[in-house]
Design a protein around this motif. Structure first.
Motif, PDB file in Angstrom:
ATOM      1  N   PHE A  24     117.947  28.583   1.344  1.00 36.71           N
ATOM      2  CA  PHE A  24     118.305  26.988   1.429  1.00 36.71           C
ATOM      3  C   PHE A  24     119.069  26.912   2.853  1.00 36.71           C
ATOM      4  O   PHE A  24     118.916  26.054   3.709  1.00 36.71           O
ATOM      5  N   GLU A  25     120.012  27.931   3.008  1.00 31.51           N
ATOM      6  CA  GLU A  25     120.818  28.083   4.507  1.00 31.51           C
ATOM      7  C   GLU A  25     119.960  28.185   5.504  1.00 31.51           C
ATOM      8  O   GLU A  25     120.150  27.611   6.284  1.00 31.51           O
ATOM      9  N   LEU A  26     118.795  28.820   5.513  1.00 31.31           N
ATOM     10  CA  LEU A  26     118.106  29.203   6.584  1.00 31.31           C
ATOM     11  C   LEU A  26     117.416  27.987   6.708  1.00 31.31           C
ATOM     12  O   LEU A  26     116.890  27.419   7.923  1.00 31.31           O
ATOM     13  N   TRP A  27     116.792  27.134   5.760  1.00 29.48           N
ATOM     14  CA  TRP A  27     116.254  25.966   5.937  1.00 29.48           C
ATOM     15  C   TRP A  27     117.035  24.654   6.534  1.00 29.48           C
ATOM     16  O   TRP A  27     116.751  24.012   7.215  1.00 29.48           O
ATOM     17  N   MET A  28     118.127  24.924   6.090  1.00 29.38           N
ATOM     18  CA  MET A  28     118.996  23.564   6.459  1.00 29.38           C
ATOM     19  C   MET A  28     119.554  23.967   8.140  1.00 29.38           C
ATOM     20  O   MET A  28     119.451  23.028   8.847  1.00 29.38           O
ATOM     21  N   TRP A  29     119.549  25.274   8.572  1.00 26.70           N
ATOM     22  CA  TRP A  29     119.787  25.356   9.904  1.00 26.70           C
ATOM     23  C   TRP A  29     118.720  25.215  10.763  1.00 26.70           C
ATOM     24  O   TRP A  29     118.817  24.749  11.808  1.00 26.70           O
ATOM     25  N   SER A  30     117.512  25.482  10.150  1.00 30.74           N
ATOM     26  CA  SER A  30     116.113  25.093  10.828  1.00 30.74           C
ATOM     27  C   SER A  30     116.040  23.610  11.205  1.00 30.74           C
ATOM     28  O   SER A  30     115.625  23.200  12.274  1.00 30.74           O
ATOM     29  N   TYR A  31     116.132  22.861  10.039  1.00 30.36           N
ATOM     30  CA  TYR A  31     116.165  21.458  10.079  1.00 30.36           C
ATOM     31  C   TYR A  31     117.102  20.853  11.203  1.00 30.36           C
ATOM     32  O   TYR A  31     116.638  20.076  11.824  1.00 30.36           O
ATOM     33  N   ALA A  32     118.451  21.387  10.963  1.00 33.53           N
ATOM     34  CA  ALA A  32     119.222  20.970  12.159  1.00 33.53           C
ATOM     35  C   ALA A  32     119.060  21.355  13.578  1.00 33.53           C
ATOM     36  O   ALA A  32     119.112  20.529  14.589  1.00 33.53           O
ATOM     37  N   ALA A  33     118.594  22.330  13.821  1.00 31.17           N
ATOM     38  CA  ALA A  33     117.964  22.788  14.935  1.00 31.17           C
ATOM     39  C   ALA A  33     116.863  22.038  15.565  1.00 31.17           C
ATOM     40  O   ALA A  33     116.629  21.710  16.735  1.00 31.17           O
ATOM     41  N   ILE A  34     115.989  21.719  14.502  1.00 32.55           N
ATOM     42  CA  ILE A  34     114.756  20.910  14.941  1.00 32.55           C
ATOM     43  C   ILE A  34     114.913  19.401  15.180  1.00 32.55           C
ATOM     44  O   ILE A  34     114.426  18.748  16.214  1.00 32.55           O
ATOM     45  N   VAL A  36     118.078  17.765  14.935  1.00 29.87           N
ATOM     46  CA  VAL A  36     119.512  17.062  15.449  1.00 29.87           C
ATOM     47  C   VAL A  36     119.448  17.320  16.761  1.00 29.87           C
ATOM     48  O   VAL A  36     119.875  18.567  17.110  1.00 29.87           O
ATOM     49  N   ARG A  37     119.655  16.263  17.658  1.00 30.70           N
ATOM     50  CA  ARG A  37     119.757  16.512  19.088  1.00 30.70           C
ATOM     51  C   ARG A  37     121.054  15.974  19.695  1.00 30.70           C
ATOM     52  O   ARG A  37     121.344  14.913  18.973  1.00 30.70           O
ATOM     53  N   GLN A  42     128.694   7.785  20.548  1.00 30.24           N
ATOM     54  CA  GLN A  42     130.035   8.220  19.855  1.00 30.24           C
ATOM     55  C   GLN A  42     129.571   8.792  18.581  1.00 30.24           C
ATOM     56  O   GLN A  42     128.582   7.976  17.996  1.00 30.24           O
ATOM     57  N   VAL A  43     129.654   9.717  18.065  1.00 30.59           N
ATOM     58  CA  VAL A  43     129.531  10.191  16.551  1.00 30.59           C
ATOM     59  C   VAL A  43     130.957  10.760  16.107  1.00 30.59           C
ATOM     60  O   VAL A  43     131.922  10.972  16.590  1.00 30.59           O
ATOM     61  N   PHE A  44     130.806  10.683  14.627  1.00 33.74           N
ATOM     62  CA  PHE A  44     131.922  11.148  13.990  1.00 33.74           C
ATOM     63  C   PHE A  44     131.839  12.715  14.144  1.00 33.74           C
ATOM     64  O   PHE A  44     130.926  13.356  13.747  1.00 33.74           O
ATOM     65  N   LEU A  45     133.080  13.227  14.470  1.00 33.90           N
ATOM     66  CA  LEU A  45     133.083  14.757  14.609  1.00 33.90           C
ATOM     67  C   LEU A  45     133.912  15.491  13.472  1.00 33.90           C
ATOM     68  O   LEU A  45     133.753  16.571  13.230  1.00 33.90           O
ATOM     69  N   VAL A  59     129.127  14.308  21.379  1.00 32.41           N
ATOM     70  CA  VAL A  59     128.797  15.604  21.251  1.00 32.41           C
ATOM     71  C   VAL A  59     128.876  16.587  22.372  1.00 32.41           C
ATOM     72  O   VAL A  59     129.095  17.763  22.269  1.00 32.41           O
ATOM     73  N   SER A  60     128.531  15.903  23.450  1.00 38.36           N
ATOM     74  CA  SER A  60     128.454  16.691  24.646  1.00 38.36           C
ATOM     75  C   SER A  60     129.749  17.130  25.390  1.00 38.36           C
ATOM     76  O   SER A  60     129.662  18.163  26.084  1.00 38.36           O
ATOM     77  N   LYS A  61     130.687  16.477  24.858  1.00 39.75           N
ATOM     78  CA  LYS A  61     132.073  16.982  25.453  1.00 39.75           C
ATOM     79  C   LYS A  61     132.908  17.652  24.377  1.00 39.75           C
ATOM     80  O   LYS A  61     132.971  17.028  23.333  1.00 39.75           O
ATOM     81  N   PRO A  62     133.402  18.480  24.944  1.00 35.67           N
ATOM     82  CA  PRO A  62     134.348  19.146  23.836  1.00 35.67           C
ATOM     83  C   PRO A  62     135.607  18.398  23.560  1.00 35.67           C
ATOM     84  O   PRO A  62     136.175  17.739  24.352  1.00 35.67           O
TER      85      PRO A  62
END
Length: 83
Positions: A24-34, A36-37, A42-45, A59-62
């Protein structure tokens, strides 16, 4: 007293739960990598149950410097460990 990891992994419930979690963890990280861009919008951090959304930004600025991040992590560690 510590037992050998071999004893721990012989339990079918432990092994099945760990393998299921890993898949499940590998699937979630793969989904996010593919899917989520980064975006310029503005996004909720950060969100928590008590205050709701308490950090909005790009997301682009720390949102903080490395020094602030280290201090925050050290403070959380100290609070959680009763130091």
């Amino acid at each position: 007293m510590f037992y050998s990891p071999k004893v721990y992994w012989k339990d079918r419930w432990i092994a099945l739960s760990a393998v299921s979690w890993l898949i499940f963890e590998l699937w979630m990280w793969s989904y996010a990598a593919i899917y989520v861009r980064p975006t310029a919008d503005q996004v909720f951090l950060h969100y928590n149950v008590v205050f709701g959304v308490d950090l909005i930004g790009s997301v682009s600025k720390p949102c903080c410097s490395k020094k602030q991040t280290v201090n925050c992590c050290a403070g959380c560690f100290a609070i959680n460990n009763g130091i």
